[in-house]
Design a protein around this motif. Structure first.
Motif, mmCIF file in Angstrom:
data_model
loop_
_atom_site.group_PDB
_atom_site.id
_atom_site.type_symbol
_atom_site.label_atom_id
_atom_site.label_comp_id
_atom_site.label_asym_id
_atom_site.label_seq_id
_atom_site.Cartn_x
_atom_site.Cartn_y
_atom_site.Cartn_z
ATOM 1 N N THR A 65 40.071 42.200 43.583
ATOM 2 C CA THR A 65 40.076 42.553 42.171
ATOM 3 C C THR A 65 38.681 42.974 41.756
ATOM 4 O OG1 THR A 65 39.598 40.284 41.531
ATOM 5 C CG2 THR A 65 41.928 40.932 41.600
ATOM 6 N N LEU A 66 38.577 43.485 40.565
ATOM 7 C CA LEU A 66 37.287 43.862 40.021
ATOM 8 C C LEU A 66 36.594 42.631 39.477
ATOM 9 C CD1 LEU A 66 35.257 46.004 38.799
ATOM 10 C CD2 LEU A 66 36.677 45.879 36.765
ATOM 11 N N ALA A 120 33.582 42.001 37.187
ATOM 12 C CA ALA A 120 32.689 42.745 36.307
ATOM 13 C C ALA A 120 31.703 41.792 35.651
ATOM 14 C CB ALA A 120 33.497 43.472 35.234
ATOM 15 N N GLU A 143 38.107 49.476 33.787
ATOM 16 C CA GLU A 143 39.295 49.290 34.629
ATOM 17 C C GLU A 143 39.052 49.664 36.088
ATOM 18 O OE1 GLU A 143 39.378 53.525 33.237
ATOM 19 O OE2 GLU A 143 38.948 51.638 32.261
ATOM 20 N N GLN A 195 38.231 49.666 39.955
ATOM 21 C CA GLN A 195 38.397 48.643 40.990
ATOM 22 C C GLN A 195 38.088 49.225 42.357
ATOM 23 O OE1 GLN A 195 42.299 46.935 40.928
ATOM 24 N NE2 GLN A 195 42.058 46.038 38.916
ATOM 25 N N TYR A 229 38.531 47.957 46.500
ATOM 26 C CA TYR A 229 39.310 46.956 47.238
ATOM 27 C C TYR A 229 39.479 47.389 48.692
ATOM 28 C CZ TYR A 229 42.860 50.421 46.074
ATOM 29 O OH TYR A 229 43.542 51.605 45.921
ATOM 30 N N SER A 247 40.088 52.724 42.599
ATOM 31 C CA SER A 247 40.891 53.254 41.499
ATOM 32 C C SER A 247 40.055 53.255 40.232
ATOM 33 C CB SER A 247 42.174 52.429 41.303
ATOM 34 O OG SER A 247 41.866 51.120 40.882
ATOM 35 N N VAL A 287 31.089 47.329 40.059
ATOM 36 C CA VAL A 287 32.427 47.504 40.621
ATOM 37 C C VAL A 287 32.380 46.929 42.037
ATOM 38 C CG1 VAL A 287 34.259 49.147 41.175
ATOM 39 C CG2 VAL A 287 32.751 49.578 39.219
ATOM 40 N N SER A 347 34.500 44.254 45.057
ATOM 41 C CA SER A 347 35.744 43.617 45.473
ATOM 42 C C SER A 347 35.535 42.114 45.578
ATOM 43 C CB SER A 347 36.182 44.155 46.845
ATOM 44 O OG SER A 347 35.357 43.637 47.884
ATOM 45 N N ASP A 348 36.639 41.418 45.740
ATOM 46 C CA ASP A 348 36.552 40.021 46.141
ATOM 47 C C ASP A 348 35.962 39.976 47.534
ATOM 48 O OD1 ASP A 348 37.795 38.996 43.851
ATOM 49 O OD2 ASP A 348 39.788 39.007 44.759
#
Length: 140
Positions: free
Chosen positions: A4-5, A7, A22, A24, A26, A47, A130, A132-133
């Motif tokens: 997920t993002l 932020a 919004e 993201q 990943y 995205s 931006v 990722s996990d």
């Protein structure tokens, strides 16, 4: 996709590019806890933004960085520098400034952590960042 993002605001030392809230980044083909064999192909997903090579000044674009076997983005010994000045290039910070969206890695057997960070034209994280996990994979 498990990523997920994340932020958060980044201190404004380096000139930062804005990112849509919004956006993201990943892992498109790996998830946390995956068992894989080496070589490992890692597909980068994005995205809400586009990919552009480093040095390209275009709104809502960036290029991928892969953090490998290190603390999460912004944490650890070099974390503050990453937030303020951009991402270094070393064995734990892989740059894909050509706009690449995948890499094949020869990883030794064992557990490895991976995290994606989108950087702007100068390798500086966007605002908001931006990222990722962090995922953990096991190479058998």
């Amino acid at each position: 996709m498990a990523a997920t993002l994340l932020a958060f605001s980044v201190p404004a030392v380096a000139q930062q590019s804005a990112a849509p809230p919004e956006a993201q980044v990943y892992f498109a083909n790996l998830e946390d806890g995956a068992s894989v064999t080496s070589p490992v192909t890692v597909l980068f997903g994005l995205s809400g933004m586009g990919v552009a090579p480093a040095g390209t000044e275009k709104d809502n674009t960036g290029h991928h960085h892969l953090l490998l076997n290190r603390p999460p983005f912004g944490q650890g010994e070099d974390g503050a520098d990453e937030l303020m000045n951009g991402l270094p290039a070393d064995e734990n910070h892989m740059h894909f400034g050509g706009g690449q969206t995948e890499v094949t890695l020869d990883l030794p057997p064992g557990t490895h952590t991976l995290q994606l960070v989108l950087g702007d034209m100068g390798h500086v994280p966007h605002n908001p960042a931006v990222v990722s996990d962090v995922i953990t994979i096991t190479v058998e």
